[in-house]
Design a protein around this motif. Structure first.
Motif, PDB file in Angstrom:
ATOM      1  N   THR A  35       0.726  -1.265  -0.006  1.00  9.62           N
ATOM      2  CA  THR A  35       0.060  -0.056  -0.060  1.00  9.62           C
ATOM      3  C   THR A  35       1.029   1.167   0.039  1.00  9.62           C
ATOM      4  O   THR A  35       1.900   1.547   0.800  1.00  9.62           O
ATOM      5  N   ILE A  36       0.669   2.144  -0.945  1.00  9.74           N
ATOM      6  CA  ILE A  36       1.666   3.264  -1.120  1.00  9.74           C
ATOM      7  C   ILE A  36       0.687   4.525  -0.844  1.00  9.74           C
ATOM      8  O   ILE A  36      -0.525   4.646  -0.775  1.00  9.74           O
ATOM      9  N   SER A  37       1.501   5.442  -0.515  1.00 10.96           N
ATOM     10  CA  SER A  37       0.849   6.869  -0.173  1.00 10.96           C
ATOM     11  C   SER A  37       1.792   8.135  -0.905  1.00 10.96           C
ATOM     12  O   SER A  37       2.881   7.687  -1.107  1.00 10.96           O
ATOM     13  N   ALA A  38       1.369   9.294  -1.000  1.00 13.76           N
ATOM     14  CA  ALA A  38       2.386  10.234  -1.661  1.00 13.76           C
ATOM     15  C   ALA A  38       2.244  11.560  -1.022  1.00 13.76           C
ATOM     16  O   ALA A  38       1.398  11.670   0.219  1.00 13.76           O
ATOM     17  N   ILE A  39       3.360  12.458  -0.934  1.00 14.79           N
ATOM     18  CA  ILE A  39       3.127  13.970  -0.466  1.00 14.79           C
ATOM     19  C   ILE A  39       3.485  14.817  -1.462  1.00 14.79           C
ATOM     20  O   ILE A  39       4.023  14.388  -2.490  1.00 14.79           O
ATOM     21  N   ASP A  40       3.176  16.080  -1.137  1.00 15.90           N
ATOM     22  CA  ASP A  40       3.512  17.174  -2.074  1.00 15.90           C
ATOM     23  C   ASP A  40       3.653  18.368  -1.229  1.00 15.90           C
ATOM     24  O   ASP A  40       2.900  18.635  -0.255  1.00 15.90           O
TER      25      ASP A  40
ATOM     26  N   ASN B 110      -5.869   9.276  -1.163  1.00  9.64           N
ATOM     27  CA  ASN B 110      -4.552   9.585  -1.220  1.00  9.64           C
ATOM     28  C   ASN B 110      -3.437   8.208  -0.937  1.00  9.64           C
ATOM     29  O   ASN B 110      -2.469   8.617  -0.504  1.00  9.64           O
ATOM     30  N   THR B 111      -4.066   7.022  -0.933  1.00 11.17           N
ATOM     31  CA  THR B 111      -3.492   5.699  -1.144  1.00 11.17           C
ATOM     32  C   THR B 111      -3.639   4.980  -2.068  1.00 11.17           C
ATOM     33  O   THR B 111      -4.905   5.055  -2.901  1.00 11.17           O
ATOM     34  N   ALA B 112      -2.741   4.122  -2.424  1.00 15.74           N
ATOM     35  CA  ALA B 112      -3.264   2.878  -3.536  1.00 15.74           C
ATOM     36  C   ALA B 112      -2.754   1.552  -3.291  1.00 15.74           C
ATOM     37  O   ALA B 112      -1.696   1.669  -2.375  1.00 15.74           O
ATOM     38  N   ARG B 113      -3.268   0.582  -3.723  1.00 13.75           N
ATOM     39  CA  ARG B 113      -2.812  -0.682  -3.513  1.00 13.75           C
ATOM     40  C   ARG B 113      -2.021  -1.454  -4.757  1.00 13.75           C
ATOM     41  O   ARG B 113      -2.662  -0.917  -5.904  1.00 13.75           O
ATOM     42  N   ILE B 114      -1.144  -2.124  -4.477  1.00  7.71           N
ATOM     43  CA  ILE B 114      -0.516  -2.675  -5.470  1.00  7.71           C
ATOM     44  C   ILE B 114      -0.788  -4.220  -5.429  1.00  7.71           C
ATOM     45  O   ILE B 114      -0.669  -5.017  -4.515  1.00  7.71           O
ATOM     46  N   LEU B 115      -1.281  -4.913  -6.446  1.00  3.44           N
ATOM     47  CA  LEU B 115      -1.806  -6.092  -6.515  1.00  3.44           C
ATOM     48  C   LEU B 115      -1.170  -7.139  -7.703  1.00  3.44           C
ATOM     49  O   LEU B 115      -0.502  -6.427  -8.604  1.00  3.44           O
ATOM     50  N   THR B 116      -1.104  -8.280  -7.392  1.00  2.00           N
ATOM     51  CA  THR B 116      -0.520  -9.103  -8.273  1.00  2.00           C
ATOM     52  C   THR B 116      -1.480  -9.574  -9.328  1.00  2.00           C
ATOM     53  O   THR B 116      -2.842  -9.767  -9.177  1.00  2.00           O
ATOM     54  N   ARG B 117      -0.947  -9.800 -10.783  1.00  2.00           N
ATOM     55  CA  ARG B 117      -1.927  -9.989 -11.716  1.00  2.00           C
ATOM     56  C   ARG B 117      -1.933 -11.482 -12.177  1.00  2.00           C
ATOM     57  O   ARG B 117      -2.777 -11.986 -12.944  1.00  2.00           O
ATOM     58  N   ARG B 118      -0.682 -12.063 -11.512  1.00  2.00           N
ATOM     59  CA  ARG B 118      -0.736 -13.578 -11.877  1.00  2.00           C
ATOM     60  C   ARG B 118      -0.152 -14.138 -10.777  1.00  2.00           C
ATOM     61  O   ARG B 118       0.234 -13.479  -9.955  1.00  2.00           O
TER      62      ARG B 118
END
Length: 796
Positions: free
Chosen positions: A512-517, A546-554
């Protein structure tokens, strides 16, 4: 009988003589023809007739009276003592005893006449008790028993009245009514108060009228005049007289003084001496500055004179104030608000003064207050420029190009002259020289581009001064706020260490990622996450918070095939203009257990995740090896360092101390004992012996004295060294041997005066010329050319 009839005829004088009244028994003494006293008993009847009764014969006296302070030259006659048993033939003898008998009183033994020999004072003793007895001169027997009688001292007016105090002190309130009690004086008279008027006193006032009076009988002093004002006269001296004999002429008198003080009452209202007061102050006077003092007059004292001041009216009551000085009872005019010469030249106030304490009995004398006008003139001073605001706040966008005008400050000269004002920036508040101000109009421009992410605020100080008088300067703070512009793209909030298990399944979340500005939008950050291109292995899901999830596709990754994947993630904001950036997420492939916990990852992947390449690691290891080689080489060179020589100096040294740190064969290891050997080692090779061999000589060895033929230092040391080598009692190895040789002596022999002649004339100094050039100066001093010179030289 004729004498008796004469005494009866004067019985009417008894009351005047102080005798008992009518009806009282009276003892009379009647002298017969033979001189004898015959007592008669009498009774005074109301009609004035006297009835006489014959009484039994007895002593013919009972009581005598004597005047005090007798001034005659002879003894004062008291009376005659006579017993009725005295036949007049001279056989009776009278004897007196008791108080004063023989000293104060004397009796004639034959006739019985009694006299006082001294001047008596009734104030010392008023009466004397005596005893008298008659004896037969021939037989010595008493004619009759002793009888007691009293001699009383009649008082005369010989003492003047005396007051208990010489000076009295009294106080009474001013404005008191007539008859008010002041003080009571008291006098005493030592004379007899029961006899006549000698001690009857009458008081009168000799000084102090018409203000005071005194009661004649009691001595009480009272107020005799109304409305006595302390402010007019405070102290009075009253003289009181006390006179005896009931005040009649011829009586004695005494006086005393009474100091009367009028105490204060609040009967005087405060009054200003003037109806108007004029003061002045500079307009630059600070708040609380004392402009001046005014005071009202009050004739009272103490708490009755306490006053308070206040401002009741005037156009200057907002700028001025008055304070009561409780010690001096003055009104202190102070600055309440700073004066302004340009707006008002004169400030006027109306001041009221009143008593703090009032007496209701004297309110009719009021009013107990007064008013006065105070005018304060403001004086002009050269004031520094005045800014239109206490501080200036300027807002500027961070993308504003340099040279742009961002704001203006204004100021003017408050004086009536209204000189032009010039502006400047305090360079201590702008060390980076970011701003510039026009010295005439006060406009501020930027000299460099501003970056809100570097500094959000810039606080500078602007100075304003008069052109004609630069010393009149003032300053104002200028706060410059840098407004945000969306000029920075969002990026990862942190560095992520992401891995994927080899046995992972499709659709599983791995990060799970987030960002700053660094920008600050007004509404708030809103980030959008996406992939720059479709990735067959991973996908991204935006959570819209303001967060996102990284998922596997395989499913199923193999770290032997690929140890790490690089996933580009695009992050965008929602501000204007929209800023976006691409950040790469490194995903390592690791071996995991059945629960998904990582066990191990490839080495290359670990190195890459740390950000170090293989070449960098090799360079680091090579540097470490080089450092180790330098340390080893330095240690080897240090061990091979050459020893320093024992003796460096080439000068001849008689006593040589050799220092060495290694242990060896003692003196066999050095030639320092022989200076010649140090210079020519081959000379003493034949004399070298081993000190470590035990000599065969067992008998004691005697060291001979130095040889006389040793005329050189080298020969002396060589001989001493040889002696030590052959001496069985020599010190052990590594011992220090000292060879002290003073030489064979000087050709001049000894110069000591121990063996010189007793007289100076025995000295001969001709031999000094044979000693060489070194003694030439000495020879010239002691060898004279003539006798005089020789004698002088000898004395020297």
């Amino acid at each position: 009988m004729m004498m008796m009839l004469m005494m009866i005829r004067f019985l009417w004088l008894f009351p005047l003589l102080g005798l008992p009244p009518s009806g009282s028994p009276v003892m009379l003494v009647v002298r017969s023809r033979g001189g004898a006293l015959h007592p008669l008993s009498q009774t005074l009847q109301p009609e004035g007739r006297v009835v006489l009764h014959r009484s039994k014969r007895d002593w013919m006296w009972r009581q005598f009276f004597l005047s005090e302070e007798y001034m005659g030259n002879n003894y004062q006659y008291v009376g005659k003592l006579r017993s009725d048993k005295d036949r007049g033939d001279g056989t009776a003898r009278y004897v007196l005893s008791g108080e004063g008998a023989g000293t104060i009183f004397r009796i004639d033994e034959k006739s019985g006449d009694l006299h006082a020999t001294q001047r008596l004072d009734r104030e010392e003793k008023a009466s004397y008790t005596l005893q008298a007895q008659a004896f037969n001169k021939n037989t010595g027997l008493p004619l009759e028993p002793a009888t007691e009688f009293i001699v009383k001292i009649h008082d005369i007016n010989d003492n003047e009245p005396k007051f208990t105090k010489d000076v009295y002190a009294a106080s009474v309130p001013e404005m008191s009514d007539v008859g008010t009690f002041v003080i009571e004086v008291n006098a005493t008279d030592a004379d007899d108060a029961s006899y006549g008027n000698s001690a009857r006193l009458v008081y009168s006032i000799l000084q102090g009228q018409p203000y005071f009076s005194v009661e004649p009988e009691t001595g009480i002093v009272r107020i005799a005049l109304s409305n006595m004002d302390r402010e007019v006269r405070k102290e009075y001296q009253v003289v009181i007289q006390a006179k005896d004999m009931a005040g009649q002429m011829g009586g004695l008198s005494g006086t005393t003084m009474v100091n009367v003080t009028l105490t204060d009452v609040n009967d005087s209202p405060p009054r200003f001496a003037y109806s108007s007061y004029h003061l002045s102050a500079y307009e630059s006077a600070e708040i609380g500055f004392t402009v001046g003092r005014i005071k009202a007059n009050d004739g009272d004292e103490g708490e009755n004179a306490e006053m308070k001041y206040r401002i009741v009216d005037g156009d200057g009551k907002d700028s001025l104030d008055i304070i009561t000085d409780e010690i001096t009872q003055e009104g202190v005019i102070v600055v309440r608000k700073q004066l302004d010469y340009e707006s008002r030249r004169v400030y006027t106030i109306k001041v009221e003064v009143s008593n703090t304490n009032t007496d209701p009995n004297f309110l009719h004398l009021g009013p107990f207050s007064d008013t006065a006008t105070v005018k304060v003139t403001a004086k002009d001073v050269d004031e520094p420029p005045v800014f239109s605001r206490p501080q200036f706040v300027i807002e500027v966008n961070e993308d504003t190009p340099k040279g742009s005008i961002i704001g203006t400050v204004t100021a003017w000269d408050p004086d009536s002259t209204d000189y032009p004002v010039q502006f400047a920036i305090d360079q201590h508040t702008d060390p980076d020289r970011l701003f510039h101000i026009d010295p005439r109009n006060g406009s501020i421009t930027t000299l460099k581009s501003l970056d809100r992410e570097v500094s959000k605020w810039h606080n500078i100080s602007v100075l304003a001064s008069e052109i004609n008088n630069p010393r009149q300067r003032s300053r104002v703070p200028v706060l410059i706020k840098v407004l945000d512009v969306n000029d920075n793209a969002p990026e990862f909030a942190m560095s992520y260490d992401t891995f994927v298990c080899e046995n992972v399944k499709s659709g599983q979340i791995i990060q799970t990622i987030s960002a700053i500005d660094t920008d600050e939008p007004l509404i708030g950050h809103k980030f959008v996450f996406s992939l720059s291109a479709t990735n067959p292995n991973f996908t991204i899901f935006d959570n819209e918070d303001n967060t996102a999830r990284i998922l596997t596709r395989r499913s199923g990754f193999n770290r032997q095939d690929v140890s790490a994947y690089y996933l580009p993630v695009v992050i965008s904001d929602n501000d204007y203009p929209i800023q976006s950036s691409t950040s790469t997420l490194t995903i390592r492939v690791c071996g995991c257990d059945s629960s998904g916990s990582m066990r191990s990852c490839s080495v290359d992947a670990l190195l890459l995740s740390a950000g170090l390449s293989t070449g960098a690691l090799v360079a680091i290891l090579l540097c470490i090896v080089i450092l180790l080689m330098i340390v080893v080489l330095f240690s080897a060179l240090r061990k091979q360092r050459r020893k320093e020589p024992l003796i460096i100096s080439k000068e001849d040294v008689r006593d040589n101390v050799v220092s060495y740190n290694d242990e060896g064969g003692g003196e066999e290891d050095t030639q320092a004992f022989d200076i010649g050997t140090l210079r020519h080692p081959e000379v003493m090779e034949s004399n070298k012996m081993r000190r470590d061999i035990i000599p065969e000589m067992l008998f004691p060895y005697h060291r001979p004295s130095p040889m006389n033929e040793c005329s050189d230092v080298r020969d002396f040391i060589s001989s001493r060294l040889q002696e030590n080598d052959t001496d069985p009692s020599a010190p052990p190895y590594d011992s220090l041997a000292t060879y002290a040789y003073e030489g064979n002596g000087s050709t001049a022999e000894s110069l000591s005066s121990l063996e010189s002649s007793l007289t100076e004339g025995d000295h001969e100094y001709d031999y000094l010329s044979t000693w060489g050039p070194q003694f030439k100066k000495l020879a010239d001093m002691y060898i004279g050319k003539d006798t005089g010179t020789s004698g002088l030289a000898k004395k020297v």
